[in-house]
Design an enzyme around this catalytic site. Structure first.
Site, PDB file in Angstrom:
ATOM      1  N   ASP A  11      78.326  37.053  56.959  1.00 18.13           N
ATOM      2  CA  ASP A  11      79.362  36.017  56.947  1.00 18.13           C
ATOM      3  C   ASP A  11      80.355  36.230  58.095  1.00 18.13           C
ATOM      4  O   ASP A  11      80.272  37.219  58.830  1.00 18.13           O
ATOM      5  CB  ASP A  11      80.088  35.999  55.605  1.00 18.13           C
ATOM      6  CG  ASP A  11      80.545  37.395  55.174  1.00 18.13           C
ATOM      7  OD1 ASP A  11      80.332  37.767  54.012  1.00 18.13           O
ATOM      8  OD2 ASP A  11      81.064  38.119  56.062  1.00 18.13           O
ATOM      9  N   HIS A  47      66.319  34.560  67.332  1.00 13.51           N
ATOM     10  CA  HIS A  47      66.015  34.513  65.894  1.00 13.51           C
ATOM     11  C   HIS A  47      64.662  33.872  65.606  1.00 13.51           C
ATOM     12  O   HIS A  47      64.243  33.801  64.447  1.00 13.51           O
ATOM     13  CB  HIS A  47      67.117  33.733  65.184  1.00 13.51           C
ATOM     14  CG  HIS A  47      67.207  32.313  65.652  1.00 13.51           C
ATOM     15  ND1 HIS A  47      67.600  31.952  66.933  1.00 13.51           N
ATOM     16  CD2 HIS A  47      66.889  31.167  65.026  1.00 13.51           C
ATOM     17  CE1 HIS A  47      67.536  30.652  67.051  1.00 13.51           C
ATOM     18  NE2 HIS A  47      67.113  30.141  65.916  1.00 13.51           N
ATOM     19  N   ASP A  48      64.005  33.397  66.673  1.00 12.93           N
ATOM     20  CA  ASP A  48      62.682  32.767  66.497  1.00 12.93           C
ATOM     21  C   ASP A  48      61.553  33.627  67.061  1.00 12.93           C
ATOM     22  O   ASP A  48      60.383  33.274  66.883  1.00 12.93           O
ATOM     23  CB  ASP A  48      62.623  31.424  67.247  1.00 12.93           C
ATOM     24  CG  ASP A  48      63.535  30.374  66.661  1.00 12.93           C
ATOM     25  OD1 ASP A  48      63.953  29.475  67.422  1.00 12.93           O
ATOM     26  OD2 ASP A  48      63.834  30.458  65.453  1.00 12.93           O
ATOM     27  N   GLU A  55      68.113  24.443  74.438  1.00 12.54           N
ATOM     28  CA  GLU A  55      66.851  25.053  74.031  1.00 12.54           C
ATOM     29  C   GLU A  55      65.774  24.004  74.196  1.00 12.54           C
ATOM     30  O   GLU A  55      65.886  22.913  73.630  1.00 12.54           O
ATOM     31  CB  GLU A  55      66.879  25.534  72.581  1.00 12.54           C
ATOM     32  CG  GLU A  55      65.619  26.288  72.221  1.00 12.54           C
ATOM     33  CD  GLU A  55      65.185  26.142  70.775  1.00 12.54           C
ATOM     34  OE1 GLU A  55      65.556  25.145  70.141  1.00 12.54           O
ATOM     35  OE2 GLU A  55      64.466  27.020  70.286  1.00 12.54           O
ATOM     36  N   ASP A  78      70.121  22.942  70.209  1.00 10.87           N
ATOM     37  CA  ASP A  78      68.835  23.162  69.557  1.00 10.87           C
ATOM     38  C   ASP A  78      67.837  22.052  69.917  1.00 10.87           C
ATOM     39  O   ASP A  78      68.146  20.862  69.746  1.00 10.87           O
ATOM     40  CB  ASP A  78      69.086  23.157  68.035  1.00 10.87           C
ATOM     41  CG  ASP A  78      67.894  23.583  67.227  1.00 10.87           C
ATOM     42  OD1 ASP A  78      67.491  24.744  67.363  1.00 10.87           O
ATOM     43  OD2 ASP A  78      67.358  22.758  66.486  1.00 10.87           O
ATOM     44  N   ASP A 105      76.129  26.757  67.913  1.00 10.48           N
ATOM     45  CA  ASP A 105      74.767  26.220  67.931  1.00 10.48           C
ATOM     46  C   ASP A 105      74.850  24.751  67.519  1.00 10.48           C
ATOM     47  O   ASP A 105      75.381  24.430  66.446  1.00 10.48           O
ATOM     48  CB  ASP A 105      73.890  27.003  66.936  1.00 10.48           C
ATOM     49  CG  ASP A 105      72.435  27.035  67.363  1.00 10.48           C
ATOM     50  OD1 ASP A 105      71.818  28.104  67.248  1.00 10.48           O
ATOM     51  OD2 ASP A 105      71.933  25.985  67.833  1.00 10.48           O
ATOM     52  N   ASP A 110      77.553  39.659  48.867  1.00 12.07           N
ATOM     53  CA  ASP A 110      76.572  38.714  48.297  1.00 12.07           C
ATOM     54  C   ASP A 110      75.201  38.865  48.975  1.00 12.07           C
ATOM     55  O   ASP A 110      74.269  38.117  48.684  1.00 12.07           O
ATOM     56  CB  ASP A 110      77.075  37.263  48.407  1.00 12.07           C
ATOM     57  CG  ASP A 110      77.132  36.757  49.849  1.00 12.07           C
ATOM     58  OD1 ASP A 110      77.416  35.561  50.047  1.00 12.07           O
ATOM     59  OD2 ASP A 110      76.874  37.556  50.796  1.00 12.07           O
ATOM     60  N   ASP A 140      77.692  41.557  56.266  1.00 16.85           N
ATOM     61  CA  ASP A 140      78.151  40.895  55.043  1.00 16.85           C
ATOM     62  C   ASP A 140      79.435  41.558  54.562  1.00 16.85           C
ATOM     63  O   ASP A 140      79.489  42.775  54.374  1.00 16.85           O
ATOM     64  CB  ASP A 140      77.061  41.042  53.954  1.00 16.85           C
ATOM     65  CG  ASP A 140      77.546  40.594  52.584  1.00 16.85           C
ATOM     66  OD1 ASP A 140      77.017  41.106  51.580  1.00 16.85           O
ATOM     67  OD2 ASP A 140      78.467  39.752  52.536  1.00 16.85           O
TER      68      ASP A 140
END
Ligand code: ISL
Length: 575
Positions: free
Chosen positions: A33, A341-342, A268, A210, A102, A29, A25
């Site tokens: 990013d 990330h899953d 995917e 995806d 993605d 925040d 980041d």
């Protein structure tokens, strides 16, 4: 030209997945990013990766952390601006690193203008851009069982949501805020192809697509076999559906034809079989370069599914990966991953995050990275990051876990039992901020992080590992370097060894006269592996064995090879 020289570039490439929300980041925040990623490119270059796959950064209400897109051609302000994106692409390309975006086109956000227009009424010109159906025959809108099919959503509950205004239902295989696009409609397909070309024209080097094997549904929308919850298994009716190959070949013609060969496409595909994967990745069919299959990451799912984990059966894992190695060995190509990330963090899921944390993280890395295929390293995996400390429901952020918690408790399960499954297998485990250093928020942000930083960042962080030659980071760097240096890794064949051994994972790769032998003890006990090393120990994972020829030459002995707990050895014999 030799087979290797003529091979596509991505056969010897390593891809690094950045989940931008949790990577770095820059503005305090608490959310990662694009400028934050830009500030960490030295890390990626030092690791030696060739491609960055960026999880979605498009405009999104963030119901599924960006996998619910409301504008495909803009950058969500959370992550920055289009100028930030262009600066990142240029900086990656300047370092010889490609950028893959993605692509989430099985569904949009329910806040996408396409859906807003589609739901405005049955006569909307975009009504047929999504799947709208009246209640099941004989049912009133909203009546239990009125859903047009009985399918279960991947995020719990039914896959149809009633739109009160029109009394019709719309399909969402995932969350209610992720309505499925109707790929039967050529207008939808061509709008997506135009958007893809738009990104390629901006310097993008390919796409991770995806759930792309869900875009073709059985148009008859038949019910699935009901489960205990009364909902049906829709997989047979929307996984690798009747037109999926047709659509991907059309996409290839409309988007990729005529473009330089330096692109990478990976689909995917939950539920894809090796038979289907051969069709998707056969270069002659011009569909995709490779796919993410799920067979190996579902082996520890118990009778209750993903959130009912069981101990890993190593022979079953070896049989599964060997099948994919053999079947996609000649025609087609494998992607290789443990983490994303899953998925939970591999060292917590299959390793030992306590006593043998470093050894088991580097052991599992060695097993995966030297298979035939393109390896994917998920952010933090190269540091041996562990699962999160998810104690209470308030620690959860992921819509899949939150939906599962709500539905399971409503169905009568004890909350602590449901939380135990989420703690082990929930997707938040992989989404805690990357641990850069030992400072308050691990160097991820100067603000309040959107999800808690793992408390173990005090000792588990990049800064510590950069200066430790036997660190997880340097082991990943050595594995990647080995793939870049030795053609046998990218182009050799694959033979599984000791297939029935409960604790040792061993295989060999051959190319011409060269033999690479990988033998790994995936247990916390010493073991003697009945393999015959030859050549030179080029990589080991025990302290003091950083590899690159520092090891002891193998004596070719056929005696069983003694291995310490979680010890990995790689021998290279150039014949
Ligand atoms: O969590 C999973 C792994 O067991 C799957 O249910 C996962 O959601 C599935 O593989 C699809 O994943 C992709 O599509 C989802 C999104 O939530 C995931 O993050 C994305 O990787 C819907 O877009």
């Amino acid at each position: 030209m030799s087979q290797e020289q003529d091979a596509p570039w991505w056969r010897s490439a390593v891809v690094y997945q950045v989940y931008p929300r949790s990577f770095a980041d820059s503005d305090g925040d608490g959310i990662g990013d694009l400028p934050g990623i830009l500030s960490r490119l030295d890390h990626l270059e030092r690791l030696g990766v060739d491609v960055v796959w960026l999880s979605p950064i498009y405009a999104s209400p963030q119901a599924d952390n960006g996998y619910d897109i409301s504008d495909y051609r803009s950058i969500d302000p959370t992550f920055g601006t289009m100028a930030d994106f262009e600066e990142l692409v240029a900086a990656l390309h300047a370092r010889g690193i490609k950028l893959v975006m993605d692509l989430v086109v099985n569904h949009t956000s329910d806040e996408h203008p396409w859906f807003v227009e589609s739901r405005s009424g049955p006569d909307s010109p975009k009504r047929d851009w999504y799947w709208w159906r009246p209640p099941r025959e004989g049912f009133a809108p909203g009546e239990p069982g009125a859903e047009p099919t009985n399918w279960r959503s991947l995020f719990s509950g039914p896959t149809w949501q009633l739109d009160e205004a029109t009394g019709e239902y719309y399909l969402h295989l995932f969350d209610t805020k992720q309505p499925d696009l109707n790929w039967e409609n050529p207008e939808v397909r061509h709008a997506i192809y135009a958007m893809m070309r738009w990104w390629l024209d901006r310097g993008v080097d390919g796409f991770r697509m995806d759930v792309i094997n869900m875009i073709s549904k059985d148009p008859a929308l038949p019910d699935g076999v009901p489960g205990d919850d009364g909902l049906g298994d829709g997989f047979p009716h929307f996984i690798c559906g009747p037109r999926v190959h047709e659509f991907l070949q059309e996409m290839h013609r409309e988007v990729f034809e005529g473009r330089d060969r330096d692109l990478l496409t990976v689909g995917e595909m939950p539920g894809v079989t090796w038979e289907e994967a051969v069709l998707f990745t056969d270069p002659a069919r011009q569909e995709l370069d490779m796919v993410f299959q799920f067979e190996h990451v579902r082996l520890d799912h118990g009778p209750g599914g993903k959130f009912d984990p069981q101990p890993l059966d190593l022979p079953a894992l070896k049989a599964s990966l060997d099948r994919w190695q053999q079947r996609l060995g000649e025609v087609g190509w494998n992607s290789l991953y443990w983490c994303n990330h899953d998925q939970p963090r591999v060292v917590s899921r299959f390793g030992d995050e306590d006593r043998y944390w470093r050894e088991s993280a580097t052991a599992w890395a060695t097993v995966l990275q030297l298979h035939r295929g393109t390896p994917y390293v998920y952010q933090g995996e190269e540091l041996g990051m562990t699962n999160a400390a998810l104690a209470t429901p308030e620690d959860l952020r992921d819509v899949e876990s939150l939906n599962h918690l709500r539905h399971a408790v409503e169905a009568g399960m004890e909350q602590q039992d449901v939380l135990a499954g989420i703690r082990a297998m929930g997707r938040d485990n992989a989404r805690t901020p990357v641990q850069w250093d030992a400072s308050e928020h691990a160097g991820f942000t100067t603000g309040e992080p959107w999800i808690a930083v793992n408390p173990n960042h005090g000792w588990l962080n990049a800064a510590v590992q950069y200066d430790d030659p036997s660190s997880v980071f340097h082991h990943y760097r050595a594995l990647i370097e080995l793939r870049h240096r030795e053609p046998v890794v990218a182009h050799g064949d694959f033979t599984m060894l000791l297939p029935d051994h409960e604790r040792v994972y061993a295989y060999e790769r051959r190319l011409g006269g060269t033999r690479l032998l990988v033998v790994v003890n995936l247990s916390g006990e010493p073991v003697a592996a009945d393999v015959a090393p030859s050549g030179e120990l080029v990589l080991g994972n025990l302290t003091g064995q950083p590899g690159s020829g520092a090891g002891t030459p193998a004596d070719g002995s056929t005696a069983p090879l003694p291995l310490q707990p979680w010890e990995a050895r790689v021998y290279l014999d150039r014949g």
